[in-house]
Design a protein around this motif. Structure first.
Motif: not given
Length: 381
Positions: A108-112, A116-118, A136-143, A172-173
């Motif tokens: 999640e640290a990496f995903a943040s 977004a949209g990259g 899954s981290a991107f999905h959880h962060l809705r990113r 959807q992410f």
């Protein structure tokens, strides 16, 4: 003895690197095919293994060398990848286990840190479990993220993309596609995006978009330091020419304990042995005949503590004659290997933190963040 674990590093271009303002975009409307062939820069497709002719040339060049070698790409055919996936589950193979634990902790640290949209472009998609954790981290962060898996095995790539699409069908992410080709093919493809209209495989690409390269599994360390720097520069320069920004998440094994390293790459482990010997089978496929016989070779691993370099060889158990067809140069179509002679198939560096930093600095990059595991005793995996 306790050693430093494999440590993923997030890199970003140095402050002096020209940047273009990032335009955030939704998920790209990608072409319907799940796998995009990028085996040459103009976007036309081929049906054979990428760079087969180049790989044959590399095999023959290695056999003619005074110190014979074979290209490590031979290990990444369909059978080799399956054997490697089994190897990553072995308790002595610490690199995958440790990196998996770190990815789980820091995904999640990496995903943040990823816009977004990259675009998230994984250089080799050998371990779906790690990839799934990151997505899954991107999905959880809705990113929103557009994920691409690059691989040289078309069968494994189709399988991986299919499985990931099934796993994230509800999201959807996340968008998921494959790129069929080599590292060099990928660099050429990225460079071609600046001249193709619309960009091949990325019809909605916008200037300033960020590509985040995911290069885990210590794959970068299968290159000499200068080659690793050159490859980082190639990707960065290709992105710059196409008016894209880039950053990297790289997994680098820093273990310097010989006992732990040799236990992980131990030929007495049948799973590791099968993985290495699969390279001979693939070489035969490329050369179009049974040039290599498994029964003529055994596998050997050595670790040079001074260079922090692991090397794996095919070692002949008798005098071996290798014959192959070469219509262009008949007198070079044979090689004798004496009993006990080594043919290198793998070299893998275990760079120190300082050594890895130099590679990045030489590529004009700086380390923005580093995660290092110091808790695992590699002597007792």
């Amino acid at each position: 003895m306790a050693s430093k674990a494999p440590s993923p590093h997030t890199l970003d271009p140095s402050p002096g690197t020209a940047r273009v303002q990032v335009k955030q975009s939704p998920l790209l409307n990608l072409q319907s095919s799940a796998v995009i062939h990028i085996t040459n820069s103009n976007g036309t497709t081929r049906t054979h293994q990428p760079s087969t002719l180049d790989l044959k040339s590399e095999i023959l060049a290695g056999l003619r060398s005074p110190s014979p070698s074979l290209p490590s790409l031979l290990l990444w055919g369909d059978n080799g990848i399956r054997h490697f996936n089994n190897l990553t589950l072995h308790p002595n193979y610490y690199p995958s286990r440790t990196e998996l634990a770190m990815i789980t902790q820091y995904a999640e640290a990496f995903a943040s840190m990823t816009p977004a949209g990259g675009i998230l472009l994984e250089l080799g998609c050998g371990n779906l479990h790690k990839t799934s954790i990151i997505l899954s981290a991107f999905h959880h962060l809705r990113r929103p993220i557009n994920y691409y898996a690059l691989d040289v095995s078309e069968a494994e790539l189709h399988s991986s993309v299919k499985m990931l699409r099934q796993d994230f069908a509800h999201s959807q992410f996340i968008s998921i596609n494959g790129l069929y080709g080599t590292y060099d093919d990928c660099g050429a493809w990225l460079l071609s995006l600046s001249t193709s209209s619309p960009p091949y495989g990325l019809p909605n690409l916008v200037a300033g978009q960020v590509i985040s390269f995911l290069w885990i599994g210590n794959s970068i360390a299968n290159m000499h330091p200068s080659e690793a720097t050159e490859m980082l520069c190639k990707f960065q320069n290709a992105c710059s020419a196409s008016q894209l920004q880039c950053q990297f998440l790289i997994g680098s094994d820093a273990c310097d304990d010989p006992a732990a390293v040799l236990k992980a790459y131990n030929p007495s482990n049948q799973v590791f042995n099968d993985f290495i010997l699969s390279g001979l089978d693939y070489a035969n496929d490329i050369l179009g005949g049974k040039v290599f016989r498994r029964e003529d070779f055994q596998v050997e691993s050595k670790f040079d503590s001074t260079k922090r370099l692991l090397s794996t060889y095919y070692v002949t158990n008798k005098r071996v004659e290798l014959d192959w067809d070469n219509h262009a140069c008949r007198d070079s179509a044979r090689r004798f290997l004496e009993k006990g002679e080594r043919v290198c198939i793998i070299f893998s560096y275990k760079w120190s933190v300082e050594g890895f930093s130099r590679i990045c600095e030489n590529a004009g990059m700086q380390i923005a963040r580093r995660w290092t595991d110091k808790t695992i005793d590699y002597s007792n995996p």
